[in-house]
Design an enzyme around this catalytic site. Structure first.
Site, mmCIF file in Angstrom:
data_model
loop_
_atom_site.group_PDB
_atom_site.id
_atom_site.type_symbol
_atom_site.label_atom_id
_atom_site.label_comp_id
_atom_site.label_asym_id
_atom_site.label_seq_id
_atom_site.Cartn_x
_atom_site.Cartn_y
_atom_site.Cartn_z
ATOM 1 N N GLU A 237 -3.621 4.611 4.614
ATOM 2 C CA GLU A 237 -2.936 3.298 3.871
ATOM 3 C C GLU A 237 -1.899 3.736 3.098
ATOM 4 O O GLU A 237 -2.063 4.555 1.749
ATOM 5 C CB GLU A 237 -4.111 2.837 3.053
ATOM 6 C CG GLU A 237 -3.524 1.405 2.544
ATOM 7 C CD GLU A 237 -3.348 1.102 1.122
ATOM 8 O OE1 GLU A 237 -2.269 1.140 0.456
ATOM 9 O OE2 GLU A 237 -4.386 1.287 0.286
ATOM 10 N N CYS A 271 0.294 -0.825 -4.214
ATOM 11 C CA CYS A 271 0.957 -0.621 -3.160
ATOM 12 C C CYS A 271 0.941 -2.098 -2.308
ATOM 13 O O CYS A 271 1.954 -2.153 -1.407
ATOM 14 C CB CYS A 271 0.001 0.064 -2.441
ATOM 15 S SG CYS A 271 -1.665 -0.494 -2.021
#
Length: 489
Positions: A237, A271
């Site tokens: 990720e 993020c």
């Protein structure tokens, strides 16, 4: 960089410089030893079965829920984030742990699969067996929620876990390991190693059976390269540059509220944070005014905490300066908003699409708002970057249609960031934002190897897989194949 002192990693509060915790640094031998301990512990953990693991994981969930304030205070001490943000983060993590514990058996447990006529003499069986030891490399911006996603899935699937927390938040990572040991004292099923990037590299090369990494795209590539040496599978990720599209029929006030939350929660250090907004011309001016009004109410040091990683301040400053040098305007904040360790809310308009503020991950409480002619142009601009983590759309008639066309792993319609809290949905990106999933059923399957088993239950009517087949049987196989497949739909 975090302080290294007499073999210990010392974390400090970015706002006050007060010590938040210290942990011993792990060298390469210590990492290898941690993995060895986890491998032995993992065999015992897997032997408990789904029901035995579920009981223990739910007990850990109860402990975390009962000590939320303690965990939030430690998170605030290490990251500087507001206490309310830390509490919300902890609750989201607890929700994912609860779901994984309750659903692992249904998703990963043995089941029969439907057979087909040509192999009707065999029954098919599928199950997901644990990898063994999963290494989890966690980030500093959400030190509870982000690592607990893969940790929950890996543990529920029957794996042992070795966690390498960020060097900026080692105390939170160790707290999670220590509380799990209170519930599961028999074996070190969940362990931790601490240090800088070299410790993460050592974990990648330690013989773990899978790595789950969360962090920047640049570091994700290094992790993948290290794991490639031993063909260790990875779940990555990585970074994002998420966009929000605001269509003409959107609820402008709600869109503005969500844009401010999506771009400025956790001081923008998210993020999946909204860093770009594309608003269609008919509502653009109203939307910008509403965002400025709402973001202008946020207080630095209260709703907006410090920038946790000192070096990120200069990235944010560079992006603001570059946007303005290219002809952009700061309708809120701007260069003067950068006051280390804080950055005040900053809203930028008229920013060129080739500027750093549009194309690079900023990771601060800033957002660009761009006027577009229609949703088609918004989609084109949103998809123009190599990142593809999350995104959002505000609109009534075409919201879902627009969401489907965004090149991302996740999209929220008429909200922002909401998919991260939904335990039933997979979380992850595409392109430079990585691959693989945590959370939901797909997230559980990331931590189990699919094991296929066939069992003969009758003689073969069409014996194809034997040297003892006769020409007549081959002719019957051909006839059956034509009967089944030769008809055109």
């Amino acid at each position: 960089m975090p302080l290294v002192e007499d073999g210990f990693l010392v974390s400090t509060n970015p706002e006050t410089d007060a010590e938040a915790g210290r942990v011993p640094i792990s060298d390469e031998e210590a990492v290898a030893a941690a993995v060895d301990r986890a491998r032995a512990a993992g065999a015992w953990w897997a032997s408990l079965g789904f029901d035995g693991r579920k009981v223990r994981l739910l007990r850990w969930r109860a402990l975390l829920a009962g000590r939320i304030e303690e965990l939030a205070a430690l998170t605030r001490a290490e990251t500087g984030k507001p206490a309310a943000d830390a509490i919300v983060e902890a609750i989201a993590a607890i929700e994912h742990l609860d779901w994984a514990a309750r659903n692992a058996k249904r998703v990963l447990g043995p089941r029969r699969t439907r057979t087909r006529l040509l192999v009707a003499e065999h029954s098919g069986h599928l199950e997901y067996q644990p990898y063994g030891v999963v290494g989890v490399i966690g980030p500093w911006n959400y030190p509870i929620l982000t690592p607990l996603g893969p940790i929950s899935g890996a543990l529920a699937a029957g794996n042992a876990v070795v966690l390498k927390p960020s060097e900026y938040t080692p105390a939170v990572g160790q707290w999670l390991v220590d509380t799990f040991a209170e519930i599961v004292p028999e074996h070190p099923v969940l362990g931790a190693v601490h240090g800088l990037g070299d410790v993460g590299a050592a974990l990648c090369r330690s013989g773990v059976d899978k790595i789950a990494f969360t962090g920047s795209t640049a570091t994700a590539k290094k992790v993948m390269a290290a794991c490639a040496e031993t063909l260790t599978p990875v779940l990555l990720e990585a970074g994002g540059k998420d966009a929000l599209i605001v269509d003409a029929d959107a609820d402008v006030d709600a869109a503005a509220e969500a844009a401010v939350w999506g771009s400025m929660t956790n001081a923008g250090q998210t993020c999946i944070g909204i860093e770009r907004v594309y608003a269609v011309a008919p509502i653009y001016d109203e939307f910008v005014a509403a965002v400025v009004e709402k973001a202008g109410k946020l207080r630095v040091g209260e709703e907006i905490g410090p920038i946790t990683m000192p070096g990120q301040v200069e990235v944010i400053r560079r992006h603001i300066d570059d946007a303005l040098a290219g002809g952009g305007r700061a309708v809120l904040g701007g260069p003067d908003a950068v006051q280390p360790p804080h950055v005040g809310p900053t809203v930028l308009v008229d920013v060129p699409e080739d500027s750093a503020a549009i194309r690079e991950e900023t990771f601060g409480p800033t957002v660009t708002i761009t006027r577009v002619s229609d949703a088609e142009e918004a989609i084109s601009r949103a998809n123009a970057l190599p990142y593809g983590l999350g995104g959002a759309v505000f609109g009534k008639a075409h919201g879902i249609r627009i969401a489907r066309r965004m090149h991302t792993g996740m999209v929220a319609v008429n909200s922002t960031l909401s998919f991260v809290g939904m335990a039933t949905l997979p979380f992850g990106g595409v392109g430079d934002s990585g691959f693989g999933r945590i959370h939901g059923e797909d997230g559980l399957r990331e931590f189990g190897r699919a094991k296929s088993i066939t069992v003969r239950r009758a003689p073969s009517l069409l014996p194809s897989m034997t040297f003892e087949r006769t020409p007549a049987q081959v002719r019957r196989i051909v006839q059956a194949a034509k009967l089944l497949y030769a008809r055109r739909p």
